[in-house]
Design a protein around this motif. Structure first.
Motif, PDB file in Angstrom:
ATOM      1  N   ASP A 272     -20.764   5.894  10.240  1.00  0.00           N
ATOM      2  CA  ASP A 272     -20.856   7.241   9.674  1.00  0.00           C
ATOM      3  C   ASP A 272     -19.580   8.026   9.957  1.00  0.00           C
ATOM      4  O   ASP A 272     -19.430   8.625  11.016  1.00  0.00           O
ATOM      5  N   LYS A 279     -15.974  13.740   9.710  1.00  0.00           N
ATOM      6  CA  LYS A 279     -16.218  14.163  11.096  1.00  0.00           C
ATOM      7  C   LYS A 279     -14.890  14.331  11.829  1.00  0.00           C
ATOM      8  O   LYS A 279     -13.940  13.617  11.537  1.00  0.00           O
ATOM      9  N   ASN A 322     -21.037   5.190   5.463  1.00  0.00           N
ATOM     10  CA  ASN A 322     -20.766   6.496   4.865  1.00  0.00           C
ATOM     11  C   ASN A 322     -19.278   6.773   5.012  1.00  0.00           C
ATOM     12  O   ASN A 322     -18.811   7.143   6.083  1.00  0.00           O
ATOM     13  N   ASP A 349     -22.005  14.631   5.342  1.00  0.00           N
ATOM     14  CA  ASP A 349     -22.292  14.093   6.679  1.00  0.00           C
ATOM     15  C   ASP A 349     -23.789  14.151   7.001  1.00  0.00           C
ATOM     16  O   ASP A 349     -24.244  13.578   7.982  1.00  0.00           O
ATOM     17  N   ALA A 350     -24.559  14.830   6.197  1.00  0.00           N
ATOM     18  CA  ALA A 350     -26.022  14.802   6.384  1.00  0.00           C
ATOM     19  C   ALA A 350     -26.573  13.687   5.486  1.00  0.00           C
ATOM     20  O   ALA A 350     -27.382  13.911   4.585  1.00  0.00           O
ATOM     21  N   GLU A 351     -26.076  12.465   5.743  1.00  0.00           N
ATOM     22  CA  GLU A 351     -26.380  11.319   4.891  1.00  0.00           C
ATOM     23  C   GLU A 351     -27.637  10.574   5.321  1.00  0.00           C
ATOM     24  O   GLU A 351     -28.275   9.898   4.514  1.00  0.00           O
TER      25      GLU A 351
HETATM   26 MN    MN Z   1     -23.596  11.987   9.261  1.00  0.00          MN
END
Ligand code: MN
Ligand code: BES
Ligand code: ZN
Length: 500
Positions: A272, A279, A322, A349-351
């Motif tokens: 991620d 991030k 991701n 990022d809210a995957e």
């Molecule tokens: Mn994430």
């Protein structure tokens, strides 16, 4: 590591090391500690009277016996206060002890569980805690070390017991602990594995190995099959990577006559980066472990098949990376999940909740009930509960209680957080049915509320393991790195459904 129950005492055993426990504040030495003290000329009494050892929990002294008894090493293990002694403490203590014995080059060790007193945990539970603790505490991740001079393994652990009516229960306890720890160690391996060695394809490979070992049905869907299933949310996340995503389905049917099929769902995000909502660097390296929920769910299938539990379980693992890229999901994009709900992606990022949306929809569509999902879902959960408690969310009181109970008996901790109606608006979008982030405050809760949109009325629980999937230092059964958190809980939870 082999486990065995054997009659005998500290003076007759032939292992390299013998372990005796002492309680904090106990007057006089009882059981194994008393026998060991006598055989070694009063040395344990001396340790205590000098204040060198107080019997505090996890305080471990290793004595060289210099030929006074057969074992080369005698270990005095602090068990803490007698009234507070339980299997969790034994499990952690066993973990500490094996690590120390390994440094002392012991090849075999004998535990004497005669700790005196009535009404404590039973022999089977104590035995299970010993095998779980020894295996988990000795765990090391060394797959990519080409040379390792310091490696040393304890090959044999013996439980001393003179009442042979206890042998069967203790043997069974040891075996349950061995199977449970083996699953947790496999999960740790998968999580510790760097992302280039644990892609969605590698996850599927591990799942296939387990399935073929036990004759479980397994289906690994590729992009084309996911398209057929209209898994637009999972496919959306997978747009940025050239690594093929997959959706793993494993079936264990231990109770063919039963109608109920428990659904386990595990987040399988093998790396991620955050995607276009990239991030910051310092938060990225642990994200090889963002598939911890998936790893746990896969390895639990191995354990329950070995235990032959009389239950039906289907495991679902949506797996992808991701990453940012020319075709990656962009903030503002709108996706359609397989249950028809539309989602505005406000943060790539809210995957996790996106890939879980399709997995949960699939679980509901296929009649799985109850559904339990495990996911490294939110940094907010880590902030709220720290690294020892995972967040529990559920739409069903009984299910939540069963999970809390199962976790407690396995030495893992869950803390339930609410699913408040009043916060549902935070996930509302102006352009779609939902948006994938409800903002900073209550982040673990709004993520769980998002998931709830995909389970309908099915009894469901969500366990957020973002705080617990990694340990930052070695202690008790935890070894720095992946923890395998959830394996012990889920195995005990599922065993609770077994009709045997
Ligand atoms: Mn994430
Ligand atoms: N995988 C992360 C959550 C995470 C963070 C797990 C730290 C383990 C340790 C998840 O995909 C994520 O990035 N969540 C975001 C959500 C936010 C953008 C709404 C988070 O927690 O910051
Ligand atoms: Zn993630």
């Amino acid at each position: 590591m082999k486990f065995e129950v054997r009659p005998g005492g500290v003076n007759t055993i032939t292992t390299d090391a013998v372990i005796a426990g002492v309680f904090e504040g106990d007057e006089g030495l009882v059981g194994a500690a008393g026998e060991l003290n006598a055989a070694l000329g009063g040395i344990i009494a001396d340790l205590i009277s000098s204040g060198e050892t107080k019997g505090k929990l996890n305080e471990v002294h290793v004595l060289h016996t210099l030929g006074k008894i057969t074992p080369r090493l005698a270990v005095v293990a602090g068990m803490g206060k007698r009234a507070e002694w339980n299997t969790d403490k034994l499990r952690d203590l066993a973990g500490e002890v094996v690590r120390i014995l390994s440094k002392h080059r012991a090849r075999s060790a004998a535990f004497d569980l005669r700790v005196g007193g009535e009404g404590g945990p039973g022999h089977a539970d104590l035995s299970r805690a010993v095998s779980e603790g020894c295996l988990l505490g000795a765990y090391q991740y060394k797959r990519h070390m080409t040379s390792d001079e310091n490696s040393h393994e304890i090959g044999e652990i013996v439980l001393l017991e003179n009442d042979n009516s206890m042998f069967d229960a203790m043997g069974a306890g040891l075996e349950m602990g061995r199977i449970t720890a083996a699953a947790a160690m496999m999960a740790r391996d998968m999580v510790n594995e760097p992302a280039n060695h644990m892609t969605p394809s590698h996850m599927a490979e591990r799942a296939r190995e387990i399935a073929s070992r036990h004759g479980l049905n397994i289906v690994v869907m590729d992009r084309a099959q996911m398209e057929k299933e209209k898994m637009g949310a999972l496919l959306g996340v997978a747009r940025g990577t050239s690594e093929p995503p997959n959706f793993i389905v494993m079936d264990y049917r231990g109770n063919p006559a039963g109608k109920e099929i428990i659904g386990l769902v595990g987040k399988g995000l093998t790396f991620d980066s955050g995607g276009i909502s990239l991030k910051p660097q310092e938060f990225m390296s642990d994200m090889k472990g963002d598939m911890a929920g998936g790893a746990v769910v896969i390895t639990v299938m191995d354990a329950i098949a070995q235990m032959k539990l009389a239950v039906n379980v289907t495991a679902l693992i949506p797996a992808t990376e991701n990453l940012p890229g020319g075709r990656a999901l962009k903030p503002g994009d709108v996706l359609k999940a397989s249950n028809g709900k539309t989602i505005e992606v406000v943060n790539t990022d809210a995957e996790g909740r996106l890939i879980l949306a399709d997995a949960l929809s699939y679980a509901v569509k296929n009649g799985l009930s109850p559904i339990v999902d495990l996911a490294t879902l939110t940094g907010a959960c880590h902030v709220a509960l720290g690294d020892m408690y995972a967040g529990l969310f559920s739409n069903n009181r009984k299910l939540a209680d069963q999970l809390v109970e199962a976790a407690g008996s396995g030495g893992e901790k869950l803390w339930q957080l609410p699913l408040p109606e009043e916060y549902k608006d935070l996930n509302k979008s102006e352009v779609a049915d939902l948006k994938n982030s409800g903002g900073r405050y209550g982040g673990a809760i709004t993520a769980a509320l998002f998931l709830q949109e995909f389970v309908g009325e099915t009894p469901w629980a969500h366990i957020d393991i973002a705080g617990t999937f990694m340990a930052d230092k070695t202690r008790g059964v935890l070894v720095k790195g992946a923890t395998g958190f959830g394996v012990r809980t889920l195995i005990r939870f599922i065993a609770g459904f077994s009709e045997r």
